[in-house]
Design a protein around this motif. Sequence first.
Motif, PDB file in Angstrom:
ATOM      1  N   TRP A 139       6.940   0.681 -14.844  1.00 45.07           N
ATOM      2  CA  TRP A 139       8.235   1.037 -14.163  1.00 45.07           C
ATOM      3  C   TRP A 139       9.359   1.169 -15.373  1.00 45.07           C
ATOM      4  O   TRP A 139      10.109   1.906 -15.311  1.00 45.07           O
ATOM      5  CB  TRP A 139       8.653  -0.011 -13.072  1.00 45.07           C
ATOM      6  CG  TRP A 139      10.227   0.254 -12.426  1.00 45.07           C
ATOM      7  CD1 TRP A 139      10.324   1.014 -11.354  1.00 45.07           C
ATOM      8  CD2 TRP A 139      11.245  -0.055 -12.851  1.00 45.07           C
ATOM      9  NE1 TRP A 139      11.599   1.131 -11.113  1.00 45.07           N
ATOM     10  CE2 TRP A 139      12.267   0.452 -11.958  1.00 45.07           C
ATOM     11  CE3 TRP A 139      11.876  -1.042 -13.881  1.00 45.07           C
ATOM     12  CZ2 TRP A 139      13.624   0.129 -11.947  1.00 45.07           C
ATOM     13  CZ3 TRP A 139      13.151  -1.387 -13.905  1.00 45.07           C
ATOM     14  CH2 TRP A 139      14.200  -0.746 -13.018  1.00 45.07           C
ATOM     15  N   ALA A 140       9.314   0.272 -16.189  1.00 39.78           N
ATOM     16  CA  ALA A 140      10.200   0.016 -17.461  1.00 39.78           C
ATOM     17  C   ALA A 140       9.827   1.282 -18.274  1.00 39.78           C
ATOM     18  O   ALA A 140      11.088   1.556 -18.903  1.00 39.78           O
ATOM     19  CB  ALA A 140       9.744  -1.282 -18.254  1.00 39.78           C
ATOM     20  N   ALA A 147      13.402   5.170  -8.670  1.00 39.99           N
ATOM     21  CA  ALA A 147      14.248   5.020  -7.509  1.00 39.99           C
ATOM     22  C   ALA A 147      13.210   4.708  -6.510  1.00 39.99           C
ATOM     23  O   ALA A 147      13.806   3.887  -5.475  1.00 39.99           O
ATOM     24  CB  ALA A 147      14.970   6.183  -7.125  1.00 39.99           C
ATOM     25  N   ARG A 148      12.062   5.093  -6.518  1.00 36.26           N
ATOM     26  CA  ARG A 148      11.083   4.915  -5.439  1.00 36.26           C
ATOM     27  C   ARG A 148      10.614   3.461  -5.121  1.00 36.26           C
ATOM     28  O   ARG A 148      10.375   2.823  -4.153  1.00 36.26           O
ATOM     29  CB  ARG A 148       9.968   5.727  -5.661  1.00 36.26           C
ATOM     30  CG  ARG A 148       8.720   5.635  -4.497  1.00 36.26           C
ATOM     31  CD  ARG A 148       7.749   6.713  -4.623  1.00 36.26           C
ATOM     32  NE  ARG A 148       7.175   6.321  -6.004  1.00 36.26           N
ATOM     33  CZ  ARG A 148       6.189   7.254  -6.273  1.00 36.26           C
ATOM     34  NH1 ARG A 148       5.839   8.101  -5.773  1.00 36.26           N
ATOM     35  NH2 ARG A 148       5.416   7.056  -7.719  1.00 36.26           N
ATOM     36  N   TYR A 149      10.780   2.686  -6.270  1.00 37.34           N
ATOM     37  CA  TYR A 149      10.563   1.223  -6.335  1.00 37.34           C
ATOM     38  C   TYR A 149      11.713   0.513  -6.415  1.00 37.34           C
ATOM     39  O   TYR A 149      11.658  -0.830  -6.807  1.00 37.34           O
ATOM     40  CB  TYR A 149       9.637   1.111  -7.407  1.00 37.34           C
ATOM     41  CG  TYR A 149       7.980   1.722  -7.265  1.00 37.34           C
ATOM     42  CD1 TYR A 149       7.201   1.001  -6.824  1.00 37.34           C
ATOM     43  CD2 TYR A 149       7.953   2.883  -8.176  1.00 37.34           C
ATOM     44  CE1 TYR A 149       6.114   1.719  -6.548  1.00 37.34           C
ATOM     45  CE2 TYR A 149       6.651   3.602  -7.922  1.00 37.34           C
ATOM     46  CZ  TYR A 149       5.740   3.038  -7.054  1.00 37.34           C
ATOM     47  OH  TYR A 149       4.297   3.517  -7.042  1.00 37.34           O
ATOM     48  N   TYR A 178      21.797   3.430  -7.673  1.00 35.52           N
ATOM     49  CA  TYR A 178      21.089   4.157  -9.062  1.00 35.52           C
ATOM     50  C   TYR A 178      21.196   5.873  -8.958  1.00 35.52           C
ATOM     51  O   TYR A 178      21.566   6.575  -9.867  1.00 35.52           O
ATOM     52  CB  TYR A 178      19.590   3.871  -9.042  1.00 35.52           C
ATOM     53  CG  TYR A 178      18.904   4.418 -10.235  1.00 35.52           C
ATOM     54  CD1 TYR A 178      19.021   4.241 -11.586  1.00 35.52           C
ATOM     55  CD2 TYR A 178      17.950   5.243  -9.736  1.00 35.52           C
ATOM     56  CE1 TYR A 178      18.380   4.626 -12.676  1.00 35.52           C
ATOM     57  CE2 TYR A 178      17.226   6.084 -10.695  1.00 35.52           C
ATOM     58  CZ  TYR A 178      17.352   5.555 -11.960  1.00 35.52           C
ATOM     59  OH  TYR A 178      16.772   6.301 -13.150  1.00 35.52           O
ATOM     60  N   ARG A 179      21.074   6.304  -7.632  1.00 37.88           N
ATOM     61  CA  ARG A 179      20.984   7.574  -7.484  1.00 37.88           C
ATOM     62  C   ARG A 179      22.647   8.313  -7.625  1.00 37.88           C
ATOM     63  O   ARG A 179      22.643   9.307  -8.413  1.00 37.88           O
ATOM     64  CB  ARG A 179      20.549   7.986  -6.089  1.00 37.88           C
ATOM     65  CG  ARG A 179      19.119   8.002  -5.864  1.00 37.88           C
ATOM     66  CD  ARG A 179      18.760   8.193  -4.466  1.00 37.88           C
ATOM     67  NE  ARG A 179      17.246   8.310  -4.080  1.00 37.88           N
ATOM     68  CZ  ARG A 179      16.700   8.221  -3.332  1.00 37.88           C
ATOM     69  NH1 ARG A 179      17.436   8.112  -1.953  1.00 37.88           N
ATOM     70  NH2 ARG A 179      15.396   8.284  -2.888  1.00 37.88           N
ATOM     71  N   GLU A 210       1.660  -2.385   3.226  1.00 39.66           N
ATOM     72  CA  GLU A 210       1.533  -1.213   4.096  1.00 39.66           C
ATOM     73  C   GLU A 210       2.724  -0.322   3.579  1.00 39.66           C
ATOM     74  O   GLU A 210       2.403   0.967   3.972  1.00 39.66           O
ATOM     75  CB  GLU A 210       1.596  -1.684   5.386  1.00 39.66           C
ATOM     76  CG  GLU A 210       0.453  -2.346   6.004  1.00 39.66           C
ATOM     77  CD  GLU A 210       0.377  -3.774   5.532  1.00 39.66           C
ATOM     78  OE1 GLU A 210       1.564  -4.320   5.121  1.00 39.66           O
ATOM     79  OE2 GLU A 210      -0.417  -4.746   5.995  1.00 39.66           O
ATOM     80  N   GLN A 211       3.850  -0.804   3.020  1.00 37.98           N
ATOM     81  CA  GLN A 211       4.966   0.214   2.544  1.00 37.98           C
ATOM     82  C   GLN A 211       4.767   0.689   1.257  1.00 37.98           C
ATOM     83  O   GLN A 211       4.943   1.757   0.980  1.00 37.98           O
ATOM     84  CB  GLN A 211       6.199  -0.449   2.822  1.00 37.98           C
ATOM     85  CG  GLN A 211       6.415  -0.943   4.405  1.00 37.98           C
ATOM     86  CD  GLN A 211       7.678  -1.717   4.699  1.00 37.98           C
ATOM     87  OE1 GLN A 211       8.446  -1.663   3.639  1.00 37.98           O
ATOM     88  NE2 GLN A 211       7.789  -2.167   5.723  1.00 37.98           N
ATOM     89  N   VAL A 212       4.433  -0.474   0.354  1.00 38.70           N
ATOM     90  CA  VAL A 212       4.486  -0.163  -1.078  1.00 38.70           C
ATOM     91  C   VAL A 212       3.127  -0.808  -1.472  1.00 38.70           C
ATOM     92  O   VAL A 212       2.977  -2.125  -1.443  1.00 38.70           O
ATOM     93  CB  VAL A 212       5.697  -0.569  -1.932  1.00 38.70           C
ATOM     94  CG1 VAL A 212       5.527  -0.518  -3.350  1.00 38.70           C
ATOM     95  CG2 VAL A 212       6.884  -0.081  -1.298  1.00 38.70           C
ATOM     96  N   LEU A 213       2.132   0.108  -2.110  1.00 33.71           N
ATOM     97  CA  LEU A 213       1.155  -0.567  -2.485  1.00 33.71           C
ATOM     98  C   LEU A 213       0.919  -1.689  -3.532  1.00 33.71           C
ATOM     99  O   LEU A 213       0.018  -2.462  -3.527  1.00 33.71           O
ATOM    100  CB  LEU A 213       0.179   0.795  -3.254  1.00 33.71           C
ATOM    101  CG  LEU A 213      -1.441   0.278  -3.237  1.00 33.71           C
ATOM    102  CD1 LEU A 213      -2.094  -0.061  -2.181  1.00 33.71           C
ATOM    103  CD2 LEU A 213      -2.120   1.498  -3.850  1.00 33.71           C
ATOM    104  N   GLU A 214       1.930  -1.470  -4.425  1.00 31.26           N
ATOM    105  CA  GLU A 214       2.083  -2.578  -5.548  1.00 31.26           C
ATOM    106  C   GLU A 214       2.378  -3.797  -4.931  1.00 31.26           C
ATOM    107  O   GLU A 214       2.225  -4.883  -5.481  1.00 31.26           O
ATOM    108  CB  GLU A 214       3.045  -2.193  -6.418  1.00 31.26           C
ATOM    109  CG  GLU A 214       2.447  -1.137  -7.353  1.00 31.26           C
ATOM    110  CD  GLU A 214       2.322   0.371  -6.733  1.00 31.26           C
ATOM    111  OE1 GLU A 214       1.962   1.070  -7.532  1.00 31.26           O
ATOM    112  OE2 GLU A 214       3.013   0.511  -5.753  1.00 31.26           O
TER     113      GLU A 214
END
Length: 213
Positions: A82-83, A102-104, A113-114, A186-190
């Motif tokens: 991410w960094a 932005a996705r994370y 951020y957007r 279930e929403q974010v694999l990480e």
Amino acid sequence: MADNLFTALWKRHAQHAATWRALCLGQAVITALALVLCFTLLRRPREVVRIGCDGIPQLVRLDVQQYSEPNEHEIQAFVRMWAVAYARDDSFSAVNDAVYVARYMVPELREAYRRRMKGTPGQAGLLAQLEAVKRRTEIDPNDLEVRVDTHQYPWVAEVSGVRKIVGAAEVQHFGLVVKLVRTPREQVLEGMLVQGVRDIEVIPPAAETGAQR
């Protein structure tokens, strides 16, 4: 004679209908029992077979919340990737990097951020400014120094590294403080999202050595 033939045909079709009715009812009962069994199995605590050092298998019940908790290695890997996208500052991959970053993010941080990247009708955003530079940059995730503190929540990760300008001898030192929170896998694999990010000043090694003198 006709009445007898009609009666015989009627009785035969009635027997066939009764047979099919019984088969349909039996199939419905079996399906209902299968659904009840599946629902019961899904509600049971998850269990796995683990084999210890002695080679004896054991049935172990999993604590789902603890089992899905990201460990320090996962946090380290997530923060590095991410960094890199957040700090790359590459004019030609800026859009893809911004979308990935932005996705994370948590929803509130994502919207802020957007807006900062897109800008306003009267003022260009950071995305347009970055694309106007027309430069290539690269960051090696393996060269980043990442320190993760999981003793507090939200988790805090401090990142420091070097951004190289392709085609030039210039290098730029950067540092980030990233706050992370849990999220369902279930929403974010990480299993985590970025709640906050802050740039920090990093003193280059040469300048630091001179200051100590």
